[in-house]
Design a protein around this motif. Structure first.
Motif, PDB file in Angstrom:
ATOM      1  N   THR A 143     -38.515   4.391 -27.409  1.00  0.00           N
ATOM      2  CA  THR A 143     -37.254   4.110 -28.060  1.00  0.00           C
ATOM      3  C   THR A 143     -36.336   5.132 -27.955  1.00  0.00           C
ATOM      4  O   THR A 143     -35.212   5.091 -27.749  1.00  0.00           O
ATOM      5  CB  THR A 143     -37.398   3.525 -29.536  1.00  0.00           C
ATOM      6  N   VAL A 144     -36.889   6.455 -28.394  1.00  0.00           N
ATOM      7  CA  VAL A 144     -35.768   7.659 -28.296  1.00  0.00           C
ATOM      8  C   VAL A 144     -35.487   7.740 -26.801  1.00  0.00           C
ATOM      9  O   VAL A 144     -34.288   8.109 -26.668  1.00  0.00           O
ATOM     10  CB  VAL A 144     -37.002   8.811 -28.594  1.00  0.00           C
ATOM     11  N   LEU A 145     -36.442   7.934 -25.874  1.00  0.00           N
ATOM     12  CA  LEU A 145     -36.077   7.988 -24.514  1.00  0.00           C
ATOM     13  C   LEU A 145     -35.187   7.128 -23.785  1.00  0.00           C
ATOM     14  O   LEU A 145     -34.097   7.544 -23.238  1.00  0.00           O
ATOM     15  CB  LEU A 145     -37.279   8.169 -23.705  1.00  0.00           C
ATOM     16  N   LYS A 146     -35.211   5.785 -24.269  1.00  0.00           N
ATOM     17  CA  LYS A 146     -34.197   4.792 -23.772  1.00  0.00           C
ATOM     18  C   LYS A 146     -32.988   4.922 -24.365  1.00  0.00           C
ATOM     19  O   LYS A 146     -31.921   4.772 -23.709  1.00  0.00           O
ATOM     20  CB  LYS A 146     -34.776   3.521 -24.119  1.00  0.00           C
ATOM     21  N   GLY A 147     -33.050   5.281 -25.760  1.00  0.00           N
ATOM     22  CA  GLY A 147     -31.732   5.739 -26.266  1.00  0.00           C
ATOM     23  C   GLY A 147     -30.990   6.942 -25.737  1.00  0.00           C
ATOM     24  O   GLY A 147     -29.812   6.752 -25.245  1.00  0.00           O
ATOM     25  N   ALA A 148     -31.889   7.844 -25.216  1.00  0.00           N
ATOM     26  CA  ALA A 148     -31.093   9.092 -24.573  1.00  0.00           C
ATOM     27  C   ALA A 148     -30.709   8.505 -22.790  1.00  0.00           C
ATOM     28  O   ALA A 148     -29.601   8.996 -22.543  1.00  0.00           O
ATOM     29  CB  ALA A 148     -32.259  10.368 -24.417  1.00  0.00           C
ATOM     30  N   LEU A 149     -31.108   7.668 -22.392  1.00  0.00           N
ATOM     31  CA  LEU A 149     -31.003   7.211 -21.162  1.00  0.00           C
ATOM     32  C   LEU A 149     -29.772   6.321 -21.102  1.00  0.00           C
ATOM     33  O   LEU A 149     -28.781   6.468 -20.189  1.00  0.00           O
ATOM     34  CB  LEU A 149     -32.154   6.570 -20.687  1.00  0.00           C
ATOM     35  N   SER A 150     -29.588   5.680 -22.159  1.00  0.00           N
ATOM     36  CA  SER A 150     -28.377   4.614 -22.408  1.00  0.00           C
ATOM     37  C   SER A 150     -27.098   5.631 -22.461  1.00  0.00           C
ATOM     38  O   SER A 150     -26.204   4.919 -22.122  1.00  0.00           O
ATOM     39  CB  SER A 150     -28.494   3.682 -23.551  1.00  0.00           C
ATOM     40  N   ASP A 151     -27.296   6.644 -22.559  1.00  0.00           N
ATOM     41  CA  ASP A 151     -26.052   7.372 -23.065  1.00  0.00           C
ATOM     42  C   ASP A 151     -25.351   8.111 -21.673  1.00  0.00           C
ATOM     43  O   ASP A 151     -24.418   8.253 -21.268  1.00  0.00           O
ATOM     44  CB  ASP A 151     -26.173   8.840 -23.608  1.00  0.00           C
ATOM     45  N   GLY A 152     -26.475   7.962 -20.567  1.00  0.00           N
ATOM     46  CA  GLY A 152     -25.845   8.627 -19.102  1.00  0.00           C
ATOM     47  C   GLY A 152     -26.420   7.574 -17.985  1.00  0.00           C
ATOM     48  O   GLY A 152     -25.813   7.249 -17.121  1.00  0.00           O
ATOM     49  N   GLY A 153     -27.843   7.366 -18.094  1.00  0.00           N
ATOM     50  CA  GLY A 153     -28.455   6.664 -17.141  1.00  0.00           C
ATOM     51  C   GLY A 153     -29.058   7.383 -15.982  1.00  0.00           C
ATOM     52  O   GLY A 153     -29.746   6.781 -14.927  1.00  0.00           O
ATOM     53  N   ASP A 154     -28.575   8.642 -16.001  1.00  0.00           N
ATOM     54  CA  ASP A 154     -28.992   9.559 -14.519  1.00  0.00           C
ATOM     55  C   ASP A 154     -29.563  11.074 -15.091  1.00  0.00           C
ATOM     56  O   ASP A 154     -29.583  11.673 -14.360  1.00  0.00           O
ATOM     57  CB  ASP A 154     -27.628   9.653 -13.703  1.00  0.00           C
ATOM     58  N   ASN A 155     -30.069  10.786 -16.129  1.00  0.00           N
ATOM     59  CA  ASN A 155     -30.830  11.995 -16.565  1.00  0.00           C
ATOM     60  C   ASN A 155     -32.275  11.911 -16.266  1.00  0.00           C
ATOM     61  O   ASN A 155     -33.324  11.331 -16.746  1.00  0.00           O
ATOM     62  CB  ASN A 155     -31.008  12.268 -18.067  1.00  0.00           C
TER      63      ASN A 155
END
Length: 418
Positions: free
Chosen positions: A244-256
């Motif tokens: 959940t934490v990682l998906k939340g971070a991914l949704s902010d940019g999508g290309d990390n």
């Protein structure tokens, strides 16, 4: 005057009137003011091209605006005009370091240290350079000298802690330095990053989680902290929370890519290979390195999507510096597609590049599976066992070879060695 930049007219364009206003606003964060200052300094340089002052001030403006190559060129130009000028040489060394040219930075700082052996800012930068060059013992000695000369310095305590953390068996020293830095830097992002990593190494996982959670609140733009927290939660068995934490971070940019790799590892650990396939595709869009291609092959083989696995495996096999393991994997995929001739080429190429007996043994064993005659099969098995006498698959296969010939004595003998 009153916080405003006085734009110099052509009539006032003497050297000093052009130099003095930029000096007063060198620390400005306003681009339009910096642009006016740079224009004035360029005029000053045209009036007196032999002066190093315009070069130095233009270098500082370029450095503060992030134009590091430009800054280096300007500091270097000043240094050529006045080789003994400390600000020019130190500025050039700073830019070498900022641009990742650590050996050049080290050379520049070594020259400066002969004249300024007790300069704390020089010692501090040299510590960072030595650390970047992985000269850890030298870096920690240099940091100690800087700390002694500077007195109390949270930044230097933190730098020394980072060095000790990178050294084997020096975690207790790193913790002591962090404790000294805490009063000044407790909420600093680099302090929190190291504190969390050290807590993980000390197996104080709940405290590390708390540090990373606080850091995410304080530094929401820093994508490293969600990655660290997500990985840690996954490692301590809280995979749902970690994902959940990682998906939340991914949704902010999508290309990390770091977030994507952490999500990929989580999916593989949970054996959710369909999900892993989605992440590896996103990763390959950003970085199609050999390492990522190998992981894609593994995932798609598990998913039994052999055509996709074969396409990625072919990219690895066709590389000029293909590893023998890549060629063997590609050969096996071709065998599964009943492309024996192409598979044989892959295995033979693996033998050409493989130096290790175990790997060569595997390639010979795979060749035995597509041998066209019994004699060729036996020869491949003999070669496989010659490279690695403990190759279990080859021993079993050689036993079966003799069993098919109804030579049960030899079949039993080779089976007993397996």
């Amino acid at each position: 005057e009153q916080g405003k930049y006085h734009q110099v007219s052509q009539d006032e364009a003497t050297f000093l009137t052009l130099i003095l206003p930029p000096l007063a606003i060198m620390n400005t964060n306003r681009p339009e003011i910096a642009e006016l200052a740079a224009s004035a300094l360029e005029q000053a340089r045209s009036i007196n091209p032999d002066s190093i002052i315009p070069y130095l001030l233009l270098g500082l403006l370029a450095e503060r605006s992030g134009r590091r190559e430009d800054a280096f060129f300007l500091f270097d130009a000043a240094m050529k005009q006045a080789p003994s000028c400390y600000p020019a040489r130190f500025g050039a060394a700073r830019m070498h370091f900022a641009l990742g040219r650590y050996s050049d930075a080290s050379t520049a700082l070594t020259f400066l240290k002969t004249s300024f052996p007790d300069n704390v800012e020089l010692l501090t930068l040299n510590t960072r350079v030595l650390f970047a060059l992985d000269r850890l013992e030298d870096a920690q000695a240099e940091s100690q000298k800087a700390i002694i000369l500077s007195g109390e310095s949270g930044a230097l305590y933190l730098l020394r802690a980072q060095i000790l953390f990178a050294m084997v068996g020096r975690d207790s020293g790193a913790r002591r330095m962090l404790n000294l830095a805490s009063a000044e830097l407790e909420n600093d992002s680099e302090y929190m990053r190291l504190d969390g990593a050290l807590l993980v190494r000390e197996e104080r996982f709940d405290e590390a989680i708390a540090v990373y959670e606080s850091a995410i609140v304080l530094y929401p733009e820093d994508e490293d902290f969600p990655v660290r927290l997500g990985k840690l939660l996954n490692d301590v068995g809280q995979s749902d929370a970690g994902t959940t934490v990682l998906k939340g971070a991914l949704s902010d940019g999508g290309d990390n890519i770091d977030v994507l790799k952490a999500l990929l590892k989580s999916a593989v650990d949970r054996e959710e290979y369909a999900e892993a396939g989605e992440y590896i595709q996103l990763i390959l869009d950003l970085d199609d390195s050999d390492e990522n291609l190998r992981q894609a092959v593994e995932i798609y083989l598990v998913l039994e999507r052999y055509f996709i696995a074969a396409s990625f495996s072919a990219m690895l096999a066709d590389s000029a510096d293909a590893l023998p393991e890549d060629l063997i994997t590609y050969g096996r995929i071709l065998m599964s597609q009943e492309k024996a001739d192409q598979a044989k080429e892959a295995f033979l190429k693996a033998l050409d590049v493989a130096a290790v007996g175990d790997t060569r043994s595997i390639a010979h064993f795979e060749l035995s599976k597509i041998a066209e005659t019994p004699a060729e099969r036996q020869q491949s098995l003999r070669l496989a066992l010659g490279e690695d006498p403990q190759n279990f698959d080859a021993l079993v296969e050689y036993s079966l070879y003799f069993e098919e010939l109804e030579d049960y004595r030899n079949a039993r003998q080779w089976l007993m060695q397996a």
